[in-house]
Design a protein around this motif. Structure first.
Motif, short mmCIF file in Angstrom:
data_model
loop_
_atom_site.label_atom_id
_atom_site.label_comp_id
_atom_site.label_asym_id
_atom_site.label_seq_id
_atom_site.Cartn_x
_atom_site.Cartn_y
_atom_site.Cartn_z
N VAL A 189 0.93 -0.98 0.37
CA VAL A 189 -0.37 0.27 0.71
C VAL A 189 0.90 1.52 -0.08
O VAL A 189 0.95 2.06 -1.27
N ILE A 190 2.13 1.18 0.44
CA ILE A 190 2.95 2.33 1.32
C ILE A 190 3.82 2.75 -0.31
O ILE A 190 3.52 3.54 -1.15
N VAL A 191 4.00 1.86 -1.30
CA VAL A 191 4.18 2.01 -3.01
C VAL A 191 3.59 1.98 -3.37
O VAL A 191 3.96 3.17 -3.95
N LEU A 192 2.34 1.80 -4.00
CA LEU A 192 0.86 2.21 -4.22
C LEU A 192 1.32 3.40 -3.93
O LEU A 192 0.93 4.46 -5.34
N GLY A 193 1.12 3.77 -3.14
CA GLY A 193 0.61 5.86 -2.31
C GLY A 193 2.25 6.62 -2.98
O GLY A 193 1.51 7.44 -3.24
N ILE A 194 2.78 5.94 -2.69
CA ILE A 194 4.41 6.93 -3.51
C ILE A 194 4.51 6.71 -5.39
O ILE A 194 4.63 7.91 -6.02
N VAL A 195 3.93 5.36 -6.00
CA VAL A 195 3.42 5.57 -6.86
C VAL A 195 2.63 6.78 -7.81
O VAL A 195 2.31 6.89 -8.75
N VAL A 196 1.42 6.57 -6.87
CA VAL A 196 0.15 7.39 -7.45
C VAL A 196 1.13 8.88 -7.65
O VAL A 196 0.81 9.82 -7.77
N LEU A 197 2.05 8.80 -5.97
CA LEU A 197 2.05 10.77 -5.83
C LEU A 197 2.56 10.89 -6.80
O LEU A 197 3.73 12.25 -7.43
N LEU A 198 4.47 10.29 -7.31
CA LEU A 198 4.83 10.62 -7.98
C LEU A 198 3.98 11.12 -9.60
O LEU A 198 4.53 11.71 -10.35
N PHE A 199 3.56 9.95 -9.78
CA PHE A 199 3.14 9.50 -11.42
C PHE A 199 1.29 10.46 -11.25
O PHE A 199 0.99 11.39 -12.12
N GLY A 200 0.99 10.80 -10.25
CA GLY A 200 -0.52 11.12 -10.57
C GLY A 200 -1.34 9.51 -11.59
O GLY A 200 -1.34 9.38 -11.55
#
Length: 89
Positions: free
Chosen positions: A12-23
């Motif tokens: 979940v944390i990795v997914l959140g970071i990916v969403v924050l980075l790429f949108g």
């Protein structure tokens, strides 16, 4: 335990970071592009299978036509031989 020692929270944390980075918009476009690529690949595989099947059917038809033509040639040759033997008598 999740996949290979990775817990659900870590995913979940990795997914959140990916969403924050790429949108979300860029991820949606990436998902659409990936889906289109898979769809195109499947279509190409299906087209190849259909092409091979039609070629096999065409070859089978040609082989049957060749066999019929050969049989006609053999019949004509036999008739010529018979006529030749009859004329020699």
């Amino acid at each position: 335990m999740g996949f290979g020692g990775i817990s659900i929270w870590q995913l979940v944390i990795v997914l959140g970071i990916v969403v924050l980075l790429f949108g979300t918009k860029k991820l949606r476009n990436l998902g659409g592009d990936l889906g289109s690529a898979v769809k195109g690949f499947k279509k190409a595989m299906t087209d190849d299978e259909q092409k091979e099947a039609s070629e096999a059917q065409e070859n089978k038809k040609l082989t049957a036509d060749d066999a019929a033509f050969t049989k006609q040639d053999e019949s004509a040759d036999a008739a010529k031989e018979k006529a030749k033997v009859d004329s020699e008598k």
